[in-house]
Design an enzyme around this catalytic site. Structure first.
Site, PDB file in Angstrom:
ATOM      1  N   ASP A 176      -5.751   3.318 -12.996  1.00  0.00           N
ATOM      2  CA  ASP A 176      -6.079   2.174 -13.852  1.00  0.00           C
ATOM      3  C   ASP A 176      -7.407   2.475 -14.543  1.00  0.00           C
ATOM      4  OD1 ASP A 176      -3.903   0.151 -12.964  1.00  0.00           O
ATOM      5  OD2 ASP A 176      -4.698   0.957 -11.107  1.00  0.00           O
ATOM      6  N   LEU A 234       0.812  -1.223   0.000  1.00  0.00           N
ATOM      7  CA  LEU A 234       0.000   0.000   0.000  1.00  0.00           C
ATOM      8  C   LEU A 234       0.844   1.271   0.000  1.00  0.00           C
ATOM      9  CD1 LEU A 234      -2.792  -1.023   2.545  1.00  0.00           C
ATOM     10  CD2 LEU A 234      -2.768  -1.284   0.054  1.00  0.00           C
ATOM     11  N   HIS A 235       0.354   2.256  -0.732  1.00  0.00           N
ATOM     12  CA  HIS A 235       0.985   3.573  -0.792  1.00  0.00           C
ATOM     13  C   HIS A 235      -0.116   4.624  -0.659  1.00  0.00           C
ATOM     14  CE1 HIS A 235      -0.562   3.549  -4.865  1.00  0.00           C
ATOM     15  NE2 HIS A 235       0.146   2.467  -5.138  1.00  0.00           N
ATOM     16  N   SER A 242       2.677   3.765  -7.462  1.00  0.00           N
ATOM     17  CA  SER A 242       2.340   2.405  -7.874  1.00  0.00           C
ATOM     18  C   SER A 242       3.161   1.431  -7.048  1.00  0.00           C
ATOM     19  CB  SER A 242       2.678   2.225  -9.356  1.00  0.00           C
ATOM     20  OG  SER A 242       2.696   0.853  -9.681  1.00  0.00           O
ATOM     21  N   GLY A 244      -9.189   3.478  -8.501  1.00  0.00           N
ATOM     22  CA  GLY A 244      -8.353   4.599  -8.920  1.00  0.00           C
ATOM     23  C   GLY A 244      -8.319   4.818 -10.431  1.00  0.00           C
ATOM     24  N   GLY A 283      -1.627   6.380  -2.748  1.00  0.00           N
ATOM     25  CA  GLY A 283      -2.730   6.252  -3.716  1.00  0.00           C
ATOM     26  C   GLY A 283      -3.845   5.378  -3.154  1.00  0.00           C
ATOM     27  N   HIS A 284      -3.470   4.223  -2.613  1.00  0.00           N
ATOM     28  CA  HIS A 284      -4.467   3.340  -1.995  1.00  0.00           C
ATOM     29  C   HIS A 284      -5.150   4.055  -0.830  1.00  0.00           C
ATOM     30  CE1 HIS A 284      -1.483   0.184  -3.515  1.00  0.00           C
ATOM     31  NE2 HIS A 284      -2.605  -0.169  -4.118  1.00  0.00           N
TER      32      HIS A 284
HETATM   33  P1  AMP Z   1      -3.597  -2.292  -6.909  1.00  0.00           P
HETATM   34  O1  AMP Z   1      -3.210  -2.609  -5.519  1.00  0.00           O
HETATM   35  O2  AMP Z   1      -2.468  -1.822  -7.766  1.00  0.00           O
HETATM   36  O3  AMP Z   1      -4.419  -3.376  -7.557  1.00  0.00           O
HETATM   37  O4  AMP Z   1      -4.559  -1.030  -6.815  1.00  0.00           O
HETATM   38  C1  AMP Z   1      -5.696  -1.045  -5.997  1.00  0.00           C
HETATM   39  C2  AMP Z   1      -6.497   0.191  -6.277  1.00  0.00           C
HETATM   40  O5  AMP Z   1      -5.703   1.351  -6.020  1.00  0.00           O
HETATM   41  C3  AMP Z   1      -6.950   0.288  -7.749  1.00  0.00           C
HETATM   42  O6  AMP Z   1      -8.262   0.782  -7.797  1.00  0.00           O
HETATM   43  C4  AMP Z   1      -5.955   1.275  -8.313  1.00  0.00           C
HETATM   44  O7  AMP Z   1      -6.457   1.989  -9.435  1.00  0.00           O
HETATM   45  C5  AMP Z   1      -5.756   2.206  -7.139  1.00  0.00           C
HETATM   46  N1  AMP Z   1      -4.498   2.953  -7.276  1.00  0.00           N
HETATM   47  C6  AMP Z   1      -3.270   2.461  -7.580  1.00  0.00           C
HETATM   48  N2  AMP Z   1      -2.371   3.454  -7.669  1.00  0.00           N
HETATM   49  C7  AMP Z   1      -3.028   4.603  -7.410  1.00  0.00           C
HETATM   50  C8  AMP Z   1      -2.646   5.989  -7.352  1.00  0.00           C
HETATM   51  N3  AMP Z   1      -1.407   6.368  -7.585  1.00  0.00           N
HETATM   52  N4  AMP Z   1      -3.601   6.901  -7.074  1.00  0.00           N
HETATM   53  C9  AMP Z   1      -4.887   6.517  -6.839  1.00  0.00           C
HETATM   54  N5  AMP Z   1      -5.307   5.238  -6.869  1.00  0.00           N
HETATM   55  C10 AMP Z   1      -4.392   4.295  -7.154  1.00  0.00           C
END
Ligand code: AMP
Length: 283
Positions: free
Chosen positions: A152, A33-34, A187, A149, A36-37
């Site tokens: 994607d 997690l970062h 990311s 997000g 963005g999440h």
């Molecule tokens: P992931 O863990 O990469 O599958 O992402 C989980 C959710 O977080 C998805 O809905 C992504 O679009 C969203 N997400 C990933 N990176 C970002 C970001 N930089 N800003 C906002 N949402 C994000």
């Protein structure tokens, strides 16, 4: 924060909450997690009474086995971040819990052109895998609201389609991309970049500015080629696509008129790490 690993326990708990499902929001993630999440979670918490985050690295959406094997796992720090951010529920299931009928269960989702364009083209089977896991997770959690997000963007379109196809009563919320100070989209895959490649990575973000500046000066196809060339010159090793597309269906545009809303989408490699990003541009 309560952590559930079993589907049955999560369902029983949710069923007994007065805020379920109308005021319950769901944020599906693959962990590492970062910010963005956490922004998705923060949007969810602003409007909901119960926030559910899932962490599940979905084996069926990786068309590249080494990408799956190298996907970063940082579960302990993820739990700390979620607790600090005020998450109510973390759903942390095993593969067997999610795929109760096995990962090979046959199911096909009618995604139309979304499946053959851009990510669909370059990652065959990826969106079927995304739908497979989201179909399972959405039917397990059955939230009133879903937060994903725009990082994607095509995935958001796919999931909206899935919600329609499945006739689920879930409101979809697309949250803006959170970026590092230099513009790089946050990311989980950034963790795999060397220091040198991390510096080069910002070139993707710079191409959005380059395209916006030149959108009425060059033909669309030339501009796409030029931006791809810029990426290679700044150290990217391979460019899958630079696409100036219709934001409503992601079809490529041949020309762009004044004040037209377009979505610019980019996927490119720095060595073994594939990065994607996109941005809306008003021409
Ligand atoms: P992931 O863990 O990469 O599958 O992402 C989980 C959710 O977080 C998805 O809905 C992504 O679009 C969203 N997400 C990933 N990176 C970002 C970001 N930089 N800003 C906002 N949402 C994000």
């Amino acid at each position: 924060m309560i952590i559930f690993k079993k589907v049955a326990d999560l369902k029983t708990f949710l069923k007994n909450q007065p805020a379920y499902p109308a005021k319950t929001g769901f944020v599906p993630t693959m962990g590492a997690l970062h910010q963005g999440h956490l922004e998705l979670l923060s949007n969810c918490r602003r409007h909901m009474e119960i926030s559910v985050v899932s962490i599940f690295v979905n084996p069926t959406q990786f068309n590249d086995l080494s990408d799956f094997k190298n996907y970063p796992v940082t579960i302990e720090s993820d739990i700390l971040k979620l607790e600090k951010a005020g998450c109510d529920i973390l759903f942390l299931p095993s593969v067997e819990e999610v795929y109760d009928k096995g990962v090979d269960e046959e199911k096909h989702y009618a995604l139309g052109n979304l499946e053959s364009l851009l990510e669909g083209y370059y990652r065959p089977g990826h969106f079927q895998g995304v739908c497979k896991v989201m179909d399972k997770l959405l039917h397990i959690v059955l939230p009133g609201h879903l937060y994903m997000g725009s990082k994607d963007y095509q995935q958001c379109m796919v999931i909206k389609r899935l919600i329609d196809i499945s006739k689920l009563a879930i409101s979809f919320h697309m949250v803006d991309t959170v970026r590092e100070a230099d513009g790089l989209a946050m990311s989980s895959r950034n963790l795999r970049l060397s220091e040198a490649d991390r510096e080069k990575a910002v070139s993707i973000f710079r191409q959005f500015g380059y395209i916006k500046e030149n959108i009425h000066r060059s033909a669309v196809s030339e501009l796409q080629d030029q931006a791809a060339d810029n990426l290679l010159k700044s150290g990217f090793t391979k460019v899958d696509y630079v696409s100036i597309a219709d934001p409503d269906n992601l079809e490529p545009l041949n020309s762009v008129s004044k004040a037209q809303r377009v979505r610019v989408l980019i996927a490119a490699f720095l060595g073994p790490v594939r990065l994607i990003d996109n941005m809306e541009i008003i021409a």
